[in-house]
Design an enzyme around this catalytic site. Structure first.
Site, PDB file in Angstrom:
ATOM      1  N   SER A 143       6.889   9.895  25.314  1.00 17.59           N
ATOM      2  CA  SER A 143       7.318   8.998  24.244  1.00 17.59           C
ATOM      3  C   SER A 143       6.122   8.164  23.838  1.00 17.59           C
ATOM      4  CB  SER A 143       8.446   8.084  24.743  1.00 17.59           C
ATOM      5  OG  SER A 143       8.680   7.017  23.852  1.00 17.59           O
ATOM      6  N   TYR A 156      12.459   2.753  30.766  1.00 17.91           N
ATOM      7  CA  TYR A 156      12.120   3.931  29.968  1.00 17.91           C
ATOM      8  C   TYR A 156      10.615   4.170  29.983  1.00 17.91           C
ATOM      9  CZ  TYR A 156      12.325   7.115  25.939  1.00 17.91           C
ATOM     10  OH  TYR A 156      12.226   8.205  25.106  1.00 17.91           O
TER      11      TYR A 156
END
Length: 309
Positions: A143, A156
């Site tokens: 990401s 995350y």
């Protein structure tokens, strides 16, 4: 891996979002595609999209945290399409919120899916790829939060930074073999990641309902934006396919994040002591197989423009 026609891809989280975008791009390029997903309804809906085509697509229900399930999925995929050549470890969940209020259940769910979901795929398929010896490629989804920290997304970011290190190390390990490796860093994409995170969270990892608060003890800010400006999953799939064909170590989607990458890298360079290198220490580092720079970074090519249809 420039020629992909006739090769087989296995995609986790393949029934929606970026995984489905990859499945479409791979199938359109002449590949045989296995879409693996934990949600049967999503698999059914994805297969309905392929129903009007003659693409070779096969669905498999798979919980990426289930190691026995991985073995069964691999056997089924190979029984249907033969050797796996592209492994897209894309399944993930979006855990948001400050670390100060995160629970063990939050951490466990995040790590089991976002990190062990990739580990389980590697342990299952990498030996199979090495055994058949054909040209292959592994790509794992990190990401933009995997190269630059994002506030209130610490869990995350922890997982996505881990995927970055895992893929860079794997690329170094497999250098000179028929297996290429990429780390995929998507920016904002038109997906349903937030909705599916709650949908797939197992009951034993559910928290008791709590009021949402930010790091300062206040309710978190709500951001408003137009999701239509986000990149489509179809374009994302084409970008991943291009990166695989080029053999790119890093696959990026959004040029808008370049200033953030530069700012972080500049900060790392400024943190380096300004003093002569100790050559004796440098020689010891080389003995462990790690150079003062990793030559795999030199192979990343300049990317000019979006993928063509």
């Amino acid at each position: 891996m420039k020629e992909v026609r006739g090769k087989t891809a296995f995609i986790t989280g393949g029934a929606s979002g970026m995984g489905l975008g990859m499945a479409k791009a791979f199938a359109e390029a002449g590949m045989k595609v296995v879409i693996a997903d934990i949600r049967q309804q999503a698999l059914d809906e994805a297969m309905a999209e392929f129903a009007h085509t003659n693409f070779a697509v096969h669905p498999i229900r798979l919980d990426v945290t289930d190691r026995d399930g991985w073995s069964k999925a691999a056997e089924e995929a190979e029984a249907i399409f033969g050797h796996i050549h592209v492994l897209a470890l894309n399944a993930g969940v979006g855990i948001a919120g400050p670390m100060a209020t995160s629970t063990f259940k939050d951490w466990d769910f995040n790590i089991q899916v976002n990190i062990y979901g990739v580990v389980n795929g590697l342990v299952t398929f990498l030996p199979r790829m090495q055994a058949h010896g054909e040209e292959c490629h592994i790509v794992a989804t990190s990401s933009t939060g995997g190269f630059s920290a994002v506030g209130t997304a610490g869990l995350y970011c922890t997982a996505k930074f881990a995927i970055s290190g895992m893929m860079e190390a794997l690329a170094t390990e497999l250098e000179g073999t028929p297996i290429g490796v990429s780390c995929f860093y998507p920016g904002p994409v038109q997906t349903n990641l937030g909705a599916t995170t709650g949908e797939v969270r197992p009951e034993h990892l559910q928290n008791e309902p709590q009021p949402e608060v930010g790091p300062d003890g206040r309710p978190p800010r709500n951001f408003t934006f137009d999701p239509s400006v986000f990149m489509s999953k179809e374009e994302v799939g084409k970008r991943v396919l291009r990166g695989i064909r080029r053999g790119d170590l890093f696959i990026m989607t959004h040029p808008e994040f370049a200033p953030g990458i530069k700012a972080r890298n500049d900060a790392l360079l400024r943190a380096q002591p300004v003093e002569p290198i100790n050559q004796q220490r440098a020689d010891v580092v080389k003995l462990f197989g790690t150079l003062l720079y990793n030559p795999i970074y030199d192979k990343q090519q300049v990317l000019d423009g979006p993928p063509l249809d």
